[in-house]
Design a protein around this motif. Structure first.
Motif, PDB file in Angstrom:
ATOM      1  N   GLN A 185      40.351 -32.173 115.275  1.00  0.00           N
ATOM      2  CA  GLN A 185      41.769 -31.908 115.084  1.00  0.00           C
ATOM      3  C   GLN A 185      42.008 -31.156 113.788  1.00  0.00           C
ATOM      4  N   GLN A 186      41.261 -31.500 112.745  1.00  0.00           N
ATOM      5  CA  GLN A 186      41.413 -30.799 111.472  1.00  0.00           C
ATOM      6  C   GLN A 186      40.994 -29.336 111.614  1.00  0.00           C
ATOM      7  N   MET A 187      39.969 -29.092 112.415  1.00  0.00           N
ATOM      8  CA  MET A 187      39.526 -27.723 112.660  1.00  0.00           C
ATOM      9  C   MET A 187      40.615 -26.931 113.390  1.00  0.00           C
ATOM     10  N   LYS A 188      41.229 -27.540 114.399  1.00  0.00           N
ATOM     11  CA  LYS A 188      42.278 -26.839 115.149  1.00  0.00           C
ATOM     12  C   LYS A 188      43.494 -26.590 114.269  1.00  0.00           C
ATOM     13  N   ASN A 189      43.857 -27.579 113.441  1.00  0.00           N
ATOM     14  CA  ASN A 189      44.993 -27.383 112.535  1.00  0.00           C
ATOM     15  C   ASN A 189      44.733 -26.249 111.549  1.00  0.00           C
ATOM     16  N   LYS A 190      43.505 -26.151 111.094  1.00  0.00           N
ATOM     17  CA  LYS A 190      43.154 -25.166 110.073  1.00  0.00           C
ATOM     18  C   LYS A 190      43.199 -23.745 110.616  1.00  0.00           C
ATOM     19  N   HIS A 191      42.797 -23.559 111.867  1.00  0.00           N
ATOM     20  CA  HIS A 191      42.616 -22.209 112.398  1.00  0.00           C
ATOM     21  C   HIS A 191      43.701 -21.780 113.397  1.00  0.00           C
ATOM     22  N   SER A 192      44.328 -22.722 114.081  1.00  0.00           N
ATOM     23  CA  SER A 192      45.247 -22.310 115.146  1.00  0.00           C
ATOM     24  C   SER A 192      46.599 -21.874 114.618  1.00  0.00           C
ATOM     25  N   GLY A 193      47.068 -22.492 113.521  1.00  0.00           N
ATOM     26  CA  GLY A 193      48.407 -22.172 113.023  1.00  0.00           C
ATOM     27  C   GLY A 193      49.509 -22.754 113.879  1.00  0.00           C
ATOM     28  N   LYS A 194      49.175 -23.633 114.835  1.00  0.00           N
ATOM     29  CA  LYS A 194      50.173 -24.271 115.699  1.00  0.00           C
ATOM     30  C   LYS A 194      50.048 -25.780 115.551  1.00  0.00           C
TER      31      LYS A 194
END
Length: 1047
Positions: free
Chosen positions: A368-377
């Motif tokens: 989840q931290q990876m998705k928050n860091k890169h997705s911007g959503k």
């Protein structure tokens, strides 16, 4: 059969069994009932003076009695009962007196064609053929009089029904069947052949053209669906202008979101810190064979690698945007399903088993931290839910039903500026629905597409006869749904017919559980008790949600539960008051009628819908209208037995029940005025609902937080006459498995109840011990007996209530819709190590911003860098000086500021002078958040506060501008970006843009007023922004211009 045994009472509740035994009042009185804890098992209940015993539930006719008594097996239940008539068999008393089953009043059949009971005789086919002619000759023999009884009964019923609109060949076929063939079918049914061949032949002849019509129509509809389901480009049609208008604002938002103060260090921005790749050893099932694998999570690189060995090649991986969903198993806490996108936009599910639950949670946090860091959503922390119910009256809907989904009509409704803003989830319940499932879903989706220009995705649907529930969601949420379940319960005659009953659906939205029940209860003003029984049956037998929560019914299985439908509770007034009721409705004197509303009365007496909430009703009764108009109520109906009155009533309702301290706000509750094909009006309700996502710790993930949830000093008062021993079970999604307490000590209490004291302390070890995570969790509590493992009461405790220190709690207990007692105790959470925990929905009254102009300019627009001073004032209920808090949204500032106890309260004019702040303090730094900023509704200000405001502020003209959301954004803006002041245009009045997705701007707010010039203003070049729950305004003291905007 068991139903013929006088001692077998079927699926009655435990409390009902206790009442029956207490009424019997004799030692050795007993009965058998179905077990509540084990499906397919039975419970033997006996009485010995005041000692009630619920014997252990038994399956396969196995009875376990007192210790030291051998277990015995029986082939049938009567053998078991006969054996325990003997003394010294291990029970508290031997069985002596069977408690007879109470006779229930025969239920009056609903207005639908049902076959009569057959006469108690064998009918030959020859008798049936000659019966009609014999009766016409007027013979007096008893056998001849009985022959035509079935045929004549049906023919008489047929004559009372208007069938003139039926095709002529259908009329002849039906009449011929009842004249000649019904007796043959009856004979075969009595002889053991229930197929009814002649009736089957009749239905086939009536429906012979139906199959061809379906086969001809269905391909056309499917082709049309394929065309309409394909999404258009975002710039097509009416949205092209909207997109072009927002391009400049989006550019400013992007630039501001990327401006960071130069003094920010790496430690302050924890998300900027480098996280090393972490590798997890897992097992993956492939073709039934378990293989060892390694998952490597590279947060900084935004990839997850799938490797067969720890040091193997890293050639197979998925980037962050190809990982669509994490689905945590509810049966196995160390199991995880990863939904990924492969080539050609196909999805693939990968099933992994971790060594333990904490390893799985660590993997999910990193992902989840990876998705928050890169997705911007970022994941949402609040969504809007539309709930609608409509009894369609077996009539097709009108061509336009958009007003229903726009919450337009009577009652608490939406402002017109919000009518086109889409909700995140739509839940539509219908009763007496004549349409096919596919046809109705496309009708609803088409109406929503006309309003929002979004093609909503179907999450699930469930149908029972003509009762249906449909769940639709915005496409962007498609991968946030998991654990979808559906079920239905029949409550028609003998609980066997589905013309009355309920359908339900449940699902997880990220990490928040939802349940929805659409019910159609028994009709008739006099059948209030039967409706209450329907409600209890639905509670007991509707199987939704987490199957591990078996001791709990649906009222405790979900964070948010919504109950909608035609509940059929009426206004309890005599029929002579009909005209007076209509007059009160015309005068909108609803409160007088609501005081006699059966549902309100039953709720107040705690007979149904315990602890459910309903928004205030401010709309006219939704039943019983004359069709095609909403000007007249058709409250009389001519029947063969006389005139029946259906007084105008609020039959169609929406109720809700959420876990304690869970955020839910009702924004609208009303009915439509322009949908008139049924005798019911559609009802709508919309809610802002708090949701949670995969937790990501702000602490170092490599350090496992330690601690336990401590529960102590529990005392239960149970409404039971049983003298058995009790224990407590604790269930929660934050626990790896449920935990049992030691047995409690029974103490005497008032008659009809017992006090149980649970000494000692129970420690619950959570999967994640981070205090911020625990504050979002709830503990479900179930009190069970040791002799039958059945529940005597359930309740729920919010861990947020124990945020500060040891906290005492008191919760009401209920079981299957009945109040069963009270539980008190204390709870304590692990310490937070000085970190401030986020308050998601705290009610903010006033806070202050200081905005410093940034020298960069884009297209001659001034860009501001916002720095929050970090103080919140919360209203105190006793009217004392409000306490000051740090702003939890932007991290802790205690170290730099010193103790908050020495800070002065805000003055009456909402202004600071420069000396009010510590000059040496470094400006606080906003922490990026994965949730959107949301607040609850503002409370009305006191009169003194209002007078103070009005004396120093002048009203500002406000012009509302309708918002048409884009297809991709759906009316939302970046949830973690700061508010942006609008550009000031000389010579033009400044418009306020309504805040999307928030429908609470229904009154003038103090912060929408202009400040009067006074001493103590900030010096030239500074901008002060006074911020309230819904809006802020800006005064630039350098140029004298004012910019306003709504946040």
């Amino acid at each position: 059969m068991l139903s013929h045994q006088p001692w077998y009472h079927g699926n009655i509740t435990r409390s009902t069994a206790e009442d029956l035994l207490s009424k019997a009042g004799k030692d050795g009185s007993f009965l058998l009932r179905d077990s509540e804890s084990i499906q397919g098992a039975y419970a033997l209940c006996a009485i010995n003076l005041v000692h009630l015993q619920n014997s252990r539930s038994f399956l396969f006719i196995l009875l376990q009695a007192s210790e030291g008594v051998p277990i015995r097996f029986f082939s049938v239940l009567p053998d078991l009962v006969e054996a325990y008539y003997k003394e010294n068999m291990g029970l508290v008393t031997h069985l002596q007196y069977a408690v007879q089953k109470e006779e229930e009043p025969e239920e009056e059949p609903e207005p639908c064609s049902l076959p009569p009971q057959l006469p108690p005789r064998n009918i030959t086919s020859n008798e049936c053929k000659d019966g009609h002619s014999d009766s016409s000759r007027g013979t007096d023999r008893g056998t001849e009089l009985a022959r035509p009884s079935i045929s004549d009964t049906y023919i008489q019923r047929l004559q009372q029904i208007d069938i003139s609109n039926l095709p002529e060949d259908h009329q002849k076929s039906i009449q011929e069947y009842f004249r000649s063939s019904v007796c043959v079918d009856a004979e075969q049914a009595q002889n053991g052949n229930p197929t009814l061949p002649h009736f089957k032949k009749l239905t086939q002849s009536i429906c012979k053209n139906l199959n061809s019509e379906i086969a001809r129509t269905l391909p056309s509809l499917e082709a049309l669906q394929k065309v309409l389901d394909q999404p258009l480009s975002p710039g097509v049609g009416r949205l092209r202008s909207q997109v072009s208008k927002n391009e400049s604002n989006q550019e400013v938002l992007f630039l501001i979101s990327n401006v960071h103060p130069p003094e920010v260090t790496v430690d302050a921005w924890h998300r900027k810190s480098l996280i090393p790749p972490v590798t997890f050893e897992v097992k993956c099932d492939s073709l039934g064979i378990s293989n060892k694998m390694y998952l490597k999570v590279d947060v900084e690189g935004g990839k997850v690698y799938f490797k067969k060995s720890k040091d193997g090649p890293e050639d197979k991986y998925f980037v962050h945007n190809k990982i669509l969903q994490l689905v945590k198993s509810q049966k196995m806490h160390n199991r995880l399903v990863l939904v990924v996108e492969t080539e050609k936009e196909k999805t693939q599910r990968k099933d992994f088993v971790f060594d333990d639950t904490k390893k799985r949670e660590g993997f999910c946090q990193l992902l989840q931290q990876m998705k928050n860091k890169h997705s911007g959503k970022p994941e949402p922390d609040m969504i809007t839910v539309f709930v609608g119910t409509w009894n369609m009256g077996n009539a097709n809907p009108p061509p336009n039903i958009t007003s229903w989904f726009q919450s337009k009509g009577q009652g608490k409704t939406h402002d017109d500026t919000a009518s086109q803003i889409p909700h995140d989830i739509y839940v539509i319940g219908t009763q007496e629905d004549p349409l096919g499932e596919k046809e109705w879903i496309e009708t609803v989706r088409g109406a929503l597409r006309d309003i929002t220009n979004i093609s909503f995705k179907q999450v699930t649907t469930q149908t029972l006869w003509s009762i249906r529930i449909v769940v639709l969601a915005k496409p962007e949420h498609e991968n946030r749904f998991s654990h979808v379940f559906c079920d239905s319960v029949k409550t028609g005659i003998a609980n066997a017919l589905g013309n009355k009953g309920a359908v339900g659906v449940s699902f997880m939205f990220n990490r928040t559980s939802f349940g929805f029940v659409n019910s159609h209860l028994t009709s008739g003003s006099e059948k209030k008790l039967r409706r209450n029984q329907n409600y209890v049956s639905i509670l007991r037998f509707l199987n939704l949600g987490d199957k591990k929560l078996n001791p709990f019914d649906i009222t405790h299985r979900f964070t948010h539960l919504f109950w909608l439908g035609d509940l059929n509770y009426r206004v309890d007034l005599p029929s002579q008051e009909a005209e007076n009721i209509v007059m009160k409705i015309k005068l909108q004197q609803y409160q007088d009628l609501l005081a006699r509303d059966q549902l309100n009365i039953e709720k107040e007496e705690e007979k149904v819908f315990l602890d459910y909430e309903e928004e205030e009703i401010t709309f006219a009764p939704t039943y019983r209208f004359e069709r095609d108009t909403r000007e007249r109520y058709a409250y009389t109906k001519a029947k063969a037995t006389g005139t029946k009155y259906n007084l105008p009533s609020w039959c169609d309702r929406v109720l809700r029940k959420s876990y304690p301290m869970a955020h839910v706000v009702c924004n609208s509750y009303g009915c439509t005025n322009d949908i008139m094909t049924s005798d019911h009006s559609p009802v709508f309700a919309t809610f802002d609902v708090g949701v949670t996502s995969q937790f990501v710790s702000k602490n170092d993930l490599s350090k496992d937080a330690q601690g336990a949830i401590k529960i102590m000093n529990c005392v239960a008062v149970l409404l039971t006459k049983s003298k058995t021993k009790f224990f407590i079970e604790y269930h929660s999604s934050c626990l790896e498995k449920f935990v049992k307490s030691p047995e409690g000590e029974n103490q005497e209490n008032t008659e009809g109840s017992i006090k149980v004291r649970f000494s000692g302390q129970v420690e619950l070890t959570p999967i994640i011990a981070d205090p911020e995570y625990l504050l979002e969790q709830h503990i479900l509590i179930c009190i069970k007996s040791t002799d039958c493992d059945e529940s005597y009461g359930e309740g729920c405790v919010a861990l947020r209530s124990a945020e500060s220190s040891y906290t005492e709690f008191s919760i009401k207990l209920a079981h299957h819709g009945e109040r069963t007692g009270l539980l008190t105790g204390g709870i304590q959470l692990p310490k937070s190590d000085g970190k401030q925990t986020e308050k998601l929905y705290g009610e903010c009254t006033i806070c202050f911003f200081t905005a410093v102009p940034v020298q960069n300019c884009v297209d001659s627009r001034l860009i501001y860098k916002f720095i929050l001073c970090g103080y919140f004032w919360f209203r105190s209920e006793d009217g004392q000086t409000p306490e000051m808090f740090e702003n939890p949204l932007y991290g802790s500032m205690s170290a730099s500021r010193g103790s908050k106890d020495h800070l002065p309260p805000p003055d009456a004019h909402f202004a600071f002078s420069k000396t009010d702040l510590d000059a040496d303090r470094q400006p606080p730094v906003p922490t990026p958040r994965i949730r959107s900023f949301t607040c609850s509704e503002t409370k009305p200000q006191s009169s003194s506060a209002t007078n103070t405001m009005s004396s120093g502020l002048q009203p500002q003209n406000i012009t509302k501008k309708p918002v048409v959301p884009s297809r991709s954004e759906g009316g939302t803006t970046g949830p973690n970006r700061p508010p942006v002041p609008m550009k000031s245009r000389p010579g033009q009045p400044q418009e306020l843009q309504p805040k999307p997705r928030d429908y609470r701007d229904s009154s003038e707010l103090p912060s929408k007023l202009r400040l009067q010039t006074r001493s103590g203003q900030p010096k030239d070049g500074m901008i002060t922004i006074v911020y309230s729950t819904h809006s802020f305004f800006v005064q630039n003291t350098r140029s004298g211009s004012r910019n306003s905007s709504v946040n």
